[in-house]
Write an enzyme that holds these catalytic residues in place. Structure first.
Site, PDB file in Angstrom:
ATOM      1  N   HIS A 205      -4.025   6.760   3.842  1.00  0.00           N
ATOM      2  CA  HIS A 205      -4.320   5.489   3.186  1.00  0.00           C
ATOM      3  C   HIS A 205      -5.714   4.992   3.610  1.00  0.00           C
ATOM      4  CE1 HIS A 205      -3.986   1.633   1.472  1.00  0.00           C
ATOM      5  NE2 HIS A 205      -3.876   0.994   2.612  1.00  0.00           N
TER       6      HIS A 205
ATOM      7  N   ASN B 229     -10.169  -0.906   0.273  1.00  0.00           N
ATOM      8  CA  ASN B 229      -8.723  -0.660   0.280  1.00  0.00           C
ATOM      9  C   ASN B 229      -8.142  -1.082  -1.076  1.00  0.00           C
ATOM     10  OD1 ASN B 229      -5.960  -0.729   0.626  1.00  0.00           O
ATOM     11  ND2 ASN B 229      -6.008  -1.805   2.585  1.00  0.00           N
TER      12      ASN B 229
ATOM     13  N   CYS C 254       0.819  -1.221   0.000  1.00  0.00           N
ATOM     14  CA  CYS C 254       0.000   0.000   0.000  1.00  0.00           C
ATOM     15  C   CYS C 254       0.851   1.269   0.000  1.00  0.00           C
ATOM     16  CB  CYS C 254      -0.942   0.006   1.197  1.00  0.00           C
ATOM     17  SG  CYS C 254      -1.977  -1.445   1.256  1.00  0.00           S
TER      18      CYS C 254
HETATM   19  N1  COA Z   1     -17.661 -10.517   9.080  1.00  0.00           N
HETATM   20  C1  COA Z   1     -18.025 -10.920  10.291  1.00  0.00           C
HETATM   21  N2  COA Z   1     -17.146 -11.206  11.255  1.00  0.00           N
HETATM   22  C2  COA Z   1     -15.858 -11.044  10.980  1.00  0.00           C
HETATM   23  C3  COA Z   1     -15.401 -10.605   9.724  1.00  0.00           C
HETATM   24  C4  COA Z   1     -16.370 -10.338   8.746  1.00  0.00           C
HETATM   25  N3  COA Z   1     -16.056  -9.918   7.506  1.00  0.00           N
HETATM   26  N4  COA Z   1     -14.065 -10.531   9.745  1.00  0.00           N
HETATM   27  C5  COA Z   1     -13.667 -10.907  10.961  1.00  0.00           C
HETATM   28  N5  COA Z   1     -14.747 -11.229  11.707  1.00  0.00           N
HETATM   29  C6  COA Z   1     -14.805 -11.723  13.070  1.00  0.00           C
HETATM   30  C7  COA Z   1     -13.539 -12.444  13.463  1.00  0.00           C
HETATM   31  O1  COA Z   1     -13.535 -13.773  12.986  1.00  0.00           O
HETATM   32  C8  COA Z   1     -13.639 -12.372  14.972  1.00  0.00           C
HETATM   33  O2  COA Z   1     -14.506 -13.394  15.383  1.00  0.00           O
HETATM   34  P1  COA Z   1     -14.178 -14.247  16.716  1.00  0.00           P
HETATM   35  O3  COA Z   1     -14.170 -13.232  17.826  1.00  0.00           O
HETATM   36  O4  COA Z   1     -15.300 -15.215  16.753  1.00  0.00           O
HETATM   37  O5  COA Z   1     -12.833 -14.845  16.462  1.00  0.00           O
HETATM   38  C9  COA Z   1     -14.326 -11.042  15.211  1.00  0.00           C
HETATM   39  O6  COA Z   1     -14.907 -10.659  13.955  1.00  0.00           O
HETATM   40  C10 COA Z   1     -13.405  -9.956  15.663  1.00  0.00           C
HETATM   41  O7  COA Z   1     -12.257 -10.013  14.851  1.00  0.00           O
HETATM   42  P2  COA Z   1     -11.154  -8.939  14.925  1.00  0.00           P
HETATM   43  O8  COA Z   1     -10.068  -9.252  13.936  1.00  0.00           O
HETATM   44  O9  COA Z   1     -10.766  -8.681  16.349  1.00  0.00           O
HETATM   45  O10 COA Z   1     -11.995  -7.673  14.407  1.00  0.00           O
HETATM   46  P3  COA Z   1     -11.553  -6.205  14.294  1.00  0.00           P
HETATM   47  O11 COA Z   1     -12.506  -5.358  14.997  1.00  0.00           O
HETATM   48  O12 COA Z   1     -10.087  -6.029  14.589  1.00  0.00           O
HETATM   49  O13 COA Z   1     -11.736  -5.941  12.745  1.00  0.00           O
HETATM   50  C11 COA Z   1     -10.454  -5.834  10.738  1.00  0.00           C
HETATM   51  C12 COA Z   1     -11.065  -6.726  11.799  1.00  0.00           C
HETATM   52  C13 COA Z   1      -9.725  -6.705   9.720  1.00  0.00           C
HETATM   53  C14 COA Z   1     -11.575  -5.076  10.049  1.00  0.00           C
HETATM   54  C15 COA Z   1      -9.493  -4.835  11.413  1.00  0.00           C
HETATM   55  O14 COA Z   1      -8.614  -5.520  12.262  1.00  0.00           O
HETATM   56  C16 COA Z   1      -8.684  -4.058  10.425  1.00  0.00           C
HETATM   57  O15 COA Z   1      -9.213  -3.284   9.655  1.00  0.00           O
HETATM   58  N6  COA Z   1      -7.357  -4.222  10.471  1.00  0.00           N
HETATM   59  C17 COA Z   1      -6.485  -3.490   9.592  1.00  0.00           C
HETATM   60  C18 COA Z   1      -6.654  -3.996   8.194  1.00  0.00           C
HETATM   61  C19 COA Z   1      -5.854  -3.208   7.221  1.00  0.00           C
HETATM   62  O16 COA Z   1      -5.815  -2.029   7.336  1.00  0.00           O
HETATM   63  N7  COA Z   1      -5.237  -3.913   6.288  1.00  0.00           N
HETATM   64  C20 COA Z   1      -4.515  -3.332   5.251  1.00  0.00           C
HETATM   65  C21 COA Z   1      -3.422  -2.479   5.734  1.00  0.00           C
HETATM   66  S1  COA Z   1      -2.618  -1.824   4.384  1.00  0.00           S
END
Ligand code: COA
Length: 330
Positions: free
Chosen positions: A257, A287, A116
């Site tokens: 970003h 993204n 990214c």
């Molecule tokens: N739909 C429903 N549930 C989902 C899901 C989806 N699309 N994706 C993840 N979950 C679930 C997980 O499995 C987890 O379930 P569990 O508690 O039963 O294990 C729960 O949601 C919480 O997961 P978690 O990873 O703690 O959620 P979060 O609030 O951190 O959100 C992201 C997940 C990926 C949205 C977040 O961490 C994020 O945006 N991270 C940065 C990503 C990013 O910027 N990437 C590119 C960088 S360049």
């Protein structure tokens, strides 16, 4: 004579197909409500191979839009850099495909892989070539079709990404009051495991028994990426400002970003950036990796939200991990 680089054109391009959050409900356990509230994303564009939508064709459209805005002949371009982790092929480079399609016969061109952060890395490199006098005009593109690297069964990643391309055309100037003031680039390979594409390269080529197709896709530790993205984008923003004796209050407009609305909110809150001073299109496109910043710049420019003389700050974070910032006097 001191040389600087000035942005004289921007462009962007997207595939036609719009994929909604509801579309994901048909094949992974998720919901529109979860995706909207946890990420801020509502739709994303997905390339259709059968319609000739690849990284190169999106990049070419974005490049042509930037060249048209700048109103210069393509054969004046001397350098083409594409930030992408989804090139059409490893050889020839996608940048070479663009060079040929544009008829930019005087340009040398290469692909740059820093996820990214690809656009800001490319902008910084092009700026250095222009400042040293080696190149007069450079085209920097961020273009991705991450849909080709998504594990569509992994709900934690498949909902986040989209395809698209953005471009900026730079040329030499001697005026500092319309130029790229500075860039900061950072890498930390020791944290590479938190966002990676493990298989499909020379360590695990497709013909080895250990190769797994599902590991030839984006693997992410979401919450680790989240925390690091916030901290590093804030630190990089403050570092480039401090290099120039400036603070966030001096900035007219911010481009962060586009990965997650909660990441954007935390960056804005810490840097005390009011929402009206930042461009957000994450809801529409998700993204798009290296494409997010040049697309935001292009949209804001064409919407006349930013104007010549404005002080612009850009910050990004990407897989591997990489991060960067840039300060531009438009
Ligand atoms: N739909 C429903 N549930 C989902 C899901 C989806 N699309 N994706 C993840 N979950 C679930 C997980 O499995 C987890 O379930 P569990 O508690 O039963 O294990 C729960 O949601 C919480 O997961 P978690 O990873 O703690 O959620 P979060 O609030 O951190 O959100 C992201 C997940 C990926 C949205 C977040 O961490 C994020 O945006 N991270 C940065 C990503 C990013 O910027 N990437 C590119 C960088 S360049």
């Amino acid at each position: 004579m001191n040389y600087f680089s000035k942005i004289i054109g921007t462009g962007s391009a997207f595939p036609e197909r719009i994929m909604t959050n509801h579309d994901f409900e048909n094949f992974v356990e998720t919901s529109d409500e979860w995706i909207r509230t946890r990420t801020g994303i509502q739709t994303r564009r997905i390339a259709d191979h059968s319609k000739g939508e690849f990284t190169s064709t999106l990049a070419l459209k974005a490049a042509r839009n930037a060249i048209e805005m700048a109103n210069i002949p393509a054969d004046q371009i001397e350098l083409i850099i594409i930030g992408t982790v989804t090139p059409d092929s490893l050889m020839p480079t996608t940048a070479n495909l663009i060079q040929a399609a544009l008829g930019a016969t005087k340009a040398f061109s290469f692909d740059l892989q820093s996820a990214c952060s690809g656009f800001l890395y490319g902008l910084s490199i092009a700026d250095q070539y222009i400042r040293t006098g080696m190149v007069k005009t450079a085209l920097v593109i961020g273009a991705e079709t991450l849909s080709t690297l998504i594990n569509w069964q992994d709900r934690g990643t498949c909902v986040l990404f989209g395809d698209g391309a953005g471009a900026a055309l730079l040329t030499r100037t001697t005026e500092t009051n319309h130029s790229i003031l500075g860039t900061k680039l950072y890498s930390d390979g020791s944290k590479g495991d938190i966002l990676k594409i493990p298989h499909g390269g020379s360590k695990y080529p497709h013909y080895l028994p250990e190769y797994q197709h599902k590991l030839h896709s984006i693997h992410m530790q979401g919450s680790e990426v989240f925390k690091l993205a916030v901290r590093n984008m804030i630190d990089a923003s403050l570092a480039v400002l401090s290099d120039h004796g400036l603070t966030p209050e001096d900035v007219d407009y911010f481009f962060f970003h586009q990965a997650n609305m909660r990441i954007l909110d935390m960056c804005m809150k810490t840097l005390k950036v009011p929402k009206e001073k930042t461009w957000i299109n994450l809801d529409k496109y998700g993204n798009t990796s290296a494409a997010t910043l040049p697309v935001c710049l292009d949209e804001a420019w064409r919407a006349k939200v930013i104007k010549p003389g404005d002080l612009i700050l850009m910050a990004t974070f990407g897989g591997g991990v990489t991060w960067a910032s840039g300060l531009i006097r438009l």
